[in-house]
Design an enzyme around this catalytic site. Sequence first.
Site, PDB file in Angstrom:
ATOM      1  N   HIS A   1      52.860  37.081  50.236  1.00 39.17           N
ATOM      2  CA  HIS A   1      54.093  37.130  49.444  1.00 39.17           C
ATOM      3  C   HIS A   1      55.066  38.121  50.074  1.00 39.17           C
ATOM      4  O   HIS A   1      54.797  38.687  51.135  1.00 39.17           O
ATOM      5  CB  HIS A   1      53.777  37.466  47.977  1.00 39.17           C
ATOM      6  CG  HIS A   1      52.976  38.721  47.777  1.00 39.17           C
ATOM      7  ND1 HIS A   1      53.485  39.979  48.061  1.00 39.17           N
ATOM      8  CD2 HIS A   1      51.705  38.914  47.345  1.00 39.17           C
ATOM      9  CE1 HIS A   1      52.569  40.879  47.779  1.00 39.17           C
ATOM     10  NE2 HIS A   1      51.468  40.266  47.364  1.00 39.17           N
TER      11      HIS A   1
ATOM     12  N   HIS B   1      54.019  41.561  51.501  1.00 37.50           N
ATOM     13  CA  HIS B   1      53.447  41.571  52.848  1.00 37.50           C
ATOM     14  C   HIS B   1      54.551  41.537  53.895  1.00 37.50           C
ATOM     15  O   HIS B   1      54.459  42.186  54.936  1.00 37.50           O
ATOM     16  CB  HIS B   1      52.511  40.371  53.043  1.00 37.50           C
ATOM     17  CG  HIS B   1      51.339  40.373  52.097  1.00 37.50           C
ATOM     18  ND1 HIS B   1      51.189  39.433  51.104  1.00 37.50           N
ATOM     19  CD2 HIS B   1      50.292  41.215  51.968  1.00 37.50           C
ATOM     20  CE1 HIS B   1      50.094  39.691  50.418  1.00 37.50           C
ATOM     21  NE2 HIS B   1      49.523  40.764  50.915  1.00 37.50           N
TER      22      HIS B   1
ATOM     23  N   CYS C   1      36.118  48.599  39.950  1.00 36.77           N
ATOM     24  CA  CYS C   1      37.278  47.691  39.845  1.00 36.77           C
ATOM     25  C   CYS C   1      37.270  46.782  41.066  1.00 36.77           C
ATOM     26  O   CYS C   1      37.367  47.260  42.195  1.00 36.77           O
ATOM     27  CB  CYS C   1      38.588  48.467  39.784  1.00 36.77           C
ATOM     28  SG  CYS C   1      40.022  47.361  39.902  1.00 36.77           S
TER      29      CYS C   1
ATOM     30  N   CYS D   1      40.504  47.016  43.163  1.00 34.62           N
ATOM     31  CA  CYS D   1      40.550  48.129  44.126  1.00 34.62           C
ATOM     32  C   CYS D   1      39.394  48.047  45.117  1.00 34.62           C
ATOM     33  O   CYS D   1      39.429  48.714  46.142  1.00 34.62           O
ATOM     34  CB  CYS D   1      40.426  49.472  43.428  1.00 34.62           C
ATOM     35  SG  CYS D   1      41.737  49.909  42.305  1.00 34.62           S
TER      36      CYS D   1
ATOM     37  N   CYS E   1      41.232  49.844  34.898  1.00 33.66           N
ATOM     38  CA  CYS E   1      41.847  50.421  36.094  1.00 33.66           C
ATOM     39  C   CYS E   1      43.352  50.513  35.853  1.00 33.66           C
ATOM     40  O   CYS E   1      43.963  49.532  35.458  1.00 33.66           O
ATOM     41  CB  CYS E   1      41.556  49.517  37.292  1.00 33.66           C
ATOM     42  SG  CYS E   1      42.663  49.812  38.672  1.00 33.66           S
TER      43      CYS E   1
ATOM     44  N   HIS F   1      45.204  47.848  38.286  1.00 35.25           N
ATOM     45  CA  HIS F   1      45.006  46.417  38.077  1.00 35.25           C
ATOM     46  C   HIS F   1      44.951  46.019  36.609  1.00 35.25           C
ATOM     47  O   HIS F   1      45.007  44.848  36.272  1.00 35.25           O
ATOM     48  CB  HIS F   1      43.737  45.952  38.804  1.00 35.25           C
ATOM     49  CG  HIS F   1      43.869  46.095  40.279  1.00 35.25           C
ATOM     50  ND1 HIS F   1      43.434  47.206  40.970  1.00 35.25           N
ATOM     51  CD2 HIS F   1      44.459  45.286  41.202  1.00 35.25           C
ATOM     52  CE1 HIS F   1      43.717  47.048  42.252  1.00 35.25           C
ATOM     53  NE2 HIS F   1      44.348  45.911  42.422  1.00 35.25           N
TER      54      HIS F   1
ATOM     55  N   LYS G   1      55.052  44.914  39.883  1.00 33.35           N
ATOM     56  CA  LYS G   1      54.669  44.662  41.266  1.00 33.35           C
ATOM     57  C   LYS G   1      54.589  43.156  41.525  1.00 33.35           C
ATOM     58  O   LYS G   1      54.035  42.418  40.717  1.00 33.35           O
ATOM     59  CB  LYS G   1      53.294  45.299  41.541  1.00 33.35           C
ATOM     60  CG  LYS G   1      52.882  45.176  43.004  1.00 33.35           C
ATOM     61  CD  LYS G   1      51.473  45.711  43.249  1.00 33.35           C
ATOM     62  CE  LYS G   1      51.054  45.389  44.676  1.00 33.35           C
ATOM     63  NZ  LYS G   1      49.646  45.542  44.960  1.00 33.35           N
TER      64      LYS G   1
ATOM     65  N   LYS H   1      50.436  37.646  43.206  1.00 35.12           N
ATOM     66  CA  LYS H   1      50.230  36.214  43.239  1.00 35.12           C
ATOM     67  C   LYS H   1      51.071  35.485  42.188  1.00 35.12           C
ATOM     68  O   LYS H   1      51.682  34.477  42.468  1.00 35.12           O
ATOM     69  CB  LYS H   1      48.743  35.934  42.987  1.00 35.12           C
ATOM     70  CG  LYS H   1      48.176  34.968  43.975  1.00 35.12           C
ATOM     71  CD  LYS H   1      46.746  34.577  43.694  1.00 35.12           C
ATOM     72  CE  LYS H   1      45.890  35.625  43.010  1.00 35.12           C
ATOM     73  NZ  LYS H   1      44.518  35.170  42.800  1.00 35.12           N
TER      74      LYS H   1
HETATM   75 ZN   LIG Z   1      41.890  48.576  40.403  1.00 39.34          ZN
END
Ligand SMILES: [Zn+2]
Length: 492
Positions: free
Chosen positions: A21, A24, A130, A133, A147, A150, A303, A306
């Site tokens: 995406h 990157h 997680c 991570c 987390c 996430h 953020k 996906k």
């Molecule tokens: Zn995480």
Amino acid sequence: MTLHSPFFLSSAIPYVNAEPHLGHALELVQSDALARYQRASGRDLYFTSGTDDNSLKNVRAAALAGTTPGELVARHGAGFRRLAQALQVEHDDFIHTASDARHAPAVHALWQRCAERGDVYKKSYRGLYCVGCEHFLRESEIVDDRCPVHREPLEALDEENWFFRLSRYEQPILRAITSDQLQILPVERKHEVVQFIAGGLTDFSISRSVARAKGWGISVPGDPSQIIYVWFDALANYLSVLGYPHGDSYRRYWQRSGERWHVIGKDILRFHALYWPGILLSAGLALPTSLRVHGFITSDGKKIGKSLGNAVDPFRLVARYGVDALRYYLLAHLHTSKDSDFREALLRTAYTSELAGKLGNLLQRVCALVERHDVRIVTTGLDASLSEVTARVEAEVARAVSEFALHDALTAIFELVAAANRYVDRSAPWALARSPGQAVALVQCLSSLVHALRAIARLLAPFLPGTAREIEARLSPRPHVGAPLFPSLPRE
Ligand SMILES: [Zn+2]
């Protein structure tokens, strides 16, 4: 360090559990700009990237997609290479950690070195993990049983794993970071890491059971029941891509190089600032000299991942606006090290008013005037104020690159574009052309502008390589009018 000592530069190797995406694209373009800048300065540079194939995330993504991890990472890995090509990112090497024959032997060699130092040991472990991570979280890091990055529930794990004795390297790592032997930019990130170390560094797990890894990854030497943990495996890419433990490249670009820079996202800072130096210190290898930490691209403050990936597909943006317009937007309009919101409307405005309106227009005006009045370009008697602005902008670009504030570099270059446009208006070459006594003034005026445009091309080259080449081509062998650098966009 001398100007000619070798230089290693990497962008991180992303998980390939999905198509790439725009986030990157940002990292690729930033690191490519750094690489091109250093090459243009005469550095012997080796610039690498790749894909992190051996992660548990890829195993899960493959299961969801009804395929094997090998097939999934090959397919998505090709997408990441295509993205680098589409963005005109010129890597010297690109490593796929599952399929590249150089990787596993390097990981094993690194493991053995750490084991020989007594830094690898086995113990039972219970913790909250997680998968996002690929990391066990400390009590103090857990927010509402999740987390914080996430925001997903954690998995309680209880198994016997191999551990790396990171605690032994706490003080050397701290010294390397506080002394800037291992520089971390921006400085807020350095402070964050120093504060984290103050809380104490604990040993970390560097393997997991074959069952949990679903057999995917590199086996622990001498212990087929265990697979080498993601971070030990992934971080080693910076050495395996150089042929470690053998080979001239590894000696030249790692052990004996003047600079070793990693461009990374803030989410993987700790692994690069703590785990990686710990492993390298244990193995008796050189530390990175600089970690350059960029922000995230956000969409309405969230953020980009996906879920939002389709909305800001980098391939679509390249097709629509061209590679240099996207590079320009990412480098000039997003803050290099802070989070920035992506706004396609701003990309469009940047294209129309800055690239086409200011830069493209300047080139077109100057070339048209030179052609119309058949001016012969000279190198003496050039305008002093434009030369001064050029020298100031060159220094500012150097500062911005060294401080990893690439947006400042582009701002500075466009100050030179603006100064040149003002100079055209102020010196009115069309009026000079009408008065017979001003022939020399006309030649000096347009020569000053051609000189400024050459400087603009040279300064832009690391950031917008295609545009820089096009400006150079338009000025050679003598300035001539051509198609617009940035043609009008089709209506939305
Ligand atoms: Zn995480």
